[in-house]
Design an enzyme around this catalytic site. Structure first.
Site, PDB file in Angstrom:
ATOM      1  N   ASP A 164      80.296  40.152 -32.205  1.00 55.68           N
ATOM      2  CA  ASP A 164      79.607  41.157 -33.028  1.00 55.68           C
ATOM      3  C   ASP A 164      78.849  40.423 -34.140  1.00 55.68           C
ATOM      4  O   ASP A 164      78.223  40.931 -35.019  1.00 55.68           O
ATOM      5  CB  ASP A 164      80.586  42.427 -33.450  1.00 55.68           C
ATOM      6  N   SER A 165      79.175  39.026 -34.478  1.00 54.06           N
ATOM      7  CA  SER A 165      78.284  38.244 -35.186  1.00 54.06           C
ATOM      8  C   SER A 165      76.941  38.540 -35.020  1.00 54.06           C
ATOM      9  O   SER A 165      76.043  37.943 -35.797  1.00 54.06           O
ATOM     10  CB  SER A 165      78.633  36.765 -35.018  1.00 54.06           C
TER      11      SER A 165
ATOM     12  N   LYS B 240      87.623  41.783 -27.282  1.00 55.43           N
ATOM     13  CA  LYS B 240      88.298  41.217 -28.209  1.00 55.43           C
ATOM     14  C   LYS B 240      88.370  42.260 -29.254  1.00 55.43           C
ATOM     15  O   LYS B 240      87.145  42.889 -29.548  1.00 55.43           O
ATOM     16  CB  LYS B 240      87.491  39.936 -28.754  1.00 55.43           C
TER      17      LYS B 240
ATOM     18  N   GLU C 153      89.978  42.846 -33.489  1.00 59.84           N
ATOM     19  CA  GLU C 153      90.399  42.334 -34.661  1.00 59.84           C
ATOM     20  C   GLU C 153      91.707  43.005 -35.135  1.00 59.84           C
ATOM     21  O   GLU C 153      91.695  44.395 -35.432  1.00 59.84           O
ATOM     22  CB  GLU C 153      89.373  42.169 -35.585  1.00 59.84           C
TER      23      GLU C 153
ATOM     24  N   GLU D 149      90.815  32.692 -37.278  1.00 57.75           N
ATOM     25  CA  GLU D 149      89.657  32.365 -38.062  1.00 57.75           C
ATOM     26  C   GLU D 149      89.960  32.074 -39.510  1.00 57.75           C
ATOM     27  O   GLU D 149      90.624  32.898 -40.073  1.00 57.75           O
ATOM     28  CB  GLU D 149      88.794  33.526 -38.156  1.00 57.75           C
TER      29      GLU D 149
HETATM   30  O1  KIV Z   1      81.750  37.448 -33.604  1.00 59.54           O
HETATM   31  C1  KIV Z   1      82.115  36.426 -33.498  1.00 59.54           C
HETATM   32  O2  KIV Z   1      81.061  35.551 -33.214  1.00 59.54           O
HETATM   33  C2  KIV Z   1      83.250  35.923 -33.516  1.00 59.54           C
HETATM   34  C3  KIV Z   1      83.656  34.537 -33.728  1.00 59.54           C
HETATM   35  C4  KIV Z   1      83.100  33.964 -34.989  1.00 59.54           C
HETATM   36  C5  KIV Z   1      85.245  34.377 -33.541  1.00 59.54           C
HETATM   37  O3  KIV Z   1      84.277  36.852 -33.573  1.00 59.54           O
HETATM   38 NA    NA Z   2      83.480  39.028 -33.954  1.00 63.99          NA
END
Ligand code: KIV
Ligand code: NA
Length: 263
Positions: free
Chosen positions: A45-46, A112, A114, A181
């Site tokens: 989600d980056s 994934k 969090e 992280e």
């Molecule tokens: O969204 C992302 O790219 C991430 C990584 C930095 C682990 O969660």
């Molecule tokens: Na992320």
């Protein structure tokens, strides 16, 4: 590379072989990441920051994630594809199930999320129904407002203890992988040694089982980067060779170094 599965990653951890994760959000870069030999691709989600220009990951929606996951999976990468569940998309059981289903049907092999202990029930619910889960602890960017900025986590003994307890609990709940992280190296090394599941670090030192970087950061394209980022375009003529340089550096143990780590 043969198609990577969770058992490939388990075997690599058992053999003490480092593996690599790189973010990708489209078909072309997914193909390059796979060709560079990175075992996993994260549709992170980056993308809210590096593609959409937001200053956090909070505006990203499930539709955004499903769209980019589809784009990545059309490249049919050998890398295992992990898709991020975006902000507030895993609050209730029904919502978690529906949104994880959307990302799996978009082509992901794992989702994934969090969080730690509070996610245990969601993790076991998904795992029991055939959806592998990667958990994410430490500096979890969806909680940036709660943290009061993008700050290193786990620096006090109390915080460190709670991150370790969360890690054990998410493994017990059935998670296949864990991302750590921005936490001190010694804590990440400790957690990686204690857990049976592979641990992927970012800004967590060299002691984890794998490393992940955001594609735009490792290609030296980002405006502001944290201390753990290295520009792998340096000295390389092509993006392809920069991606390979990152993969090789992780496997050879030449990235990350002390200067990339937090104490
Ligand atoms: O969204 C992302 O790219 C991430 C990584 C930095 C682990 O969660
Ligand atoms: Na992320």
């Amino acid at each position: 590379m043969a198609k990577v599965t969770t058992s490939t990653l388990d075997k690599m951890k058992a053999a003490g072989e480092k593996f690599v994760c790189i973010t990708a959000y489209d078909a072309t870069f997914a193909r390059l990441v796979s060709e560079a030999g990175a075992e996993t691709i994260l549709v992170g989600d980056s993308l809210g920051m590096v593609l959409q220009g937001h200053d956090s990951t909070i505006p990203v929606t499930v539709d955004d994630m499903a769209y980019h996951t589809e784009c990545v999976c059309r490249a049919q990468p050998d890398s295992l594809v992990i898709a991020d569940m975006p902000f507030m998309s895993y609050t209730t059981a029904e919502q978690t199930m529906a949104n994880a289903t959307a990302l799996m049907q978009a082509g992901a092999q794992m989702v994934k999320m969090e969080g730690g202990t509070w996610l245990s029930d969601s993790i076991s619910m998904l795992v029991e129904r055939g959806i592998p889960v990667c958990a994410h602890l430490g500096l979890t960017p969806q909680s940036v407002n709660q943290f009061g900025g993008f700050k290193v986590q786990g620096r006090t003994p109390k915080e460190a203890k709670s991150i370790l307890a969360d890690a054990v609990e998410i493994q017990d709940a059935g998670a296949s992988l864990l991302v750590l992280e921005c936490i001190p190296s010694h804590l990440a090394t400790d957690i990686s040694a204690k857990l049976d599941i592979p641990v992927i670090g970012i800004g967590a030192g060299a002691g984890t089982d794998a490393q992940v970087l955001v594609m735009h950061d490792l290609l030296g394209l980002s405006e502001h980067t944290a201390r753990f980022v290295e520009n792998f375009m340096d000295g390389q003529a092509t993006i392809q060779s920069a991606l390979k340089a990152f993969v090789e550096a992780v496997k050879a143990g030449t990235y990350p170094r002390e200067e990339h780590s937090y104490r």
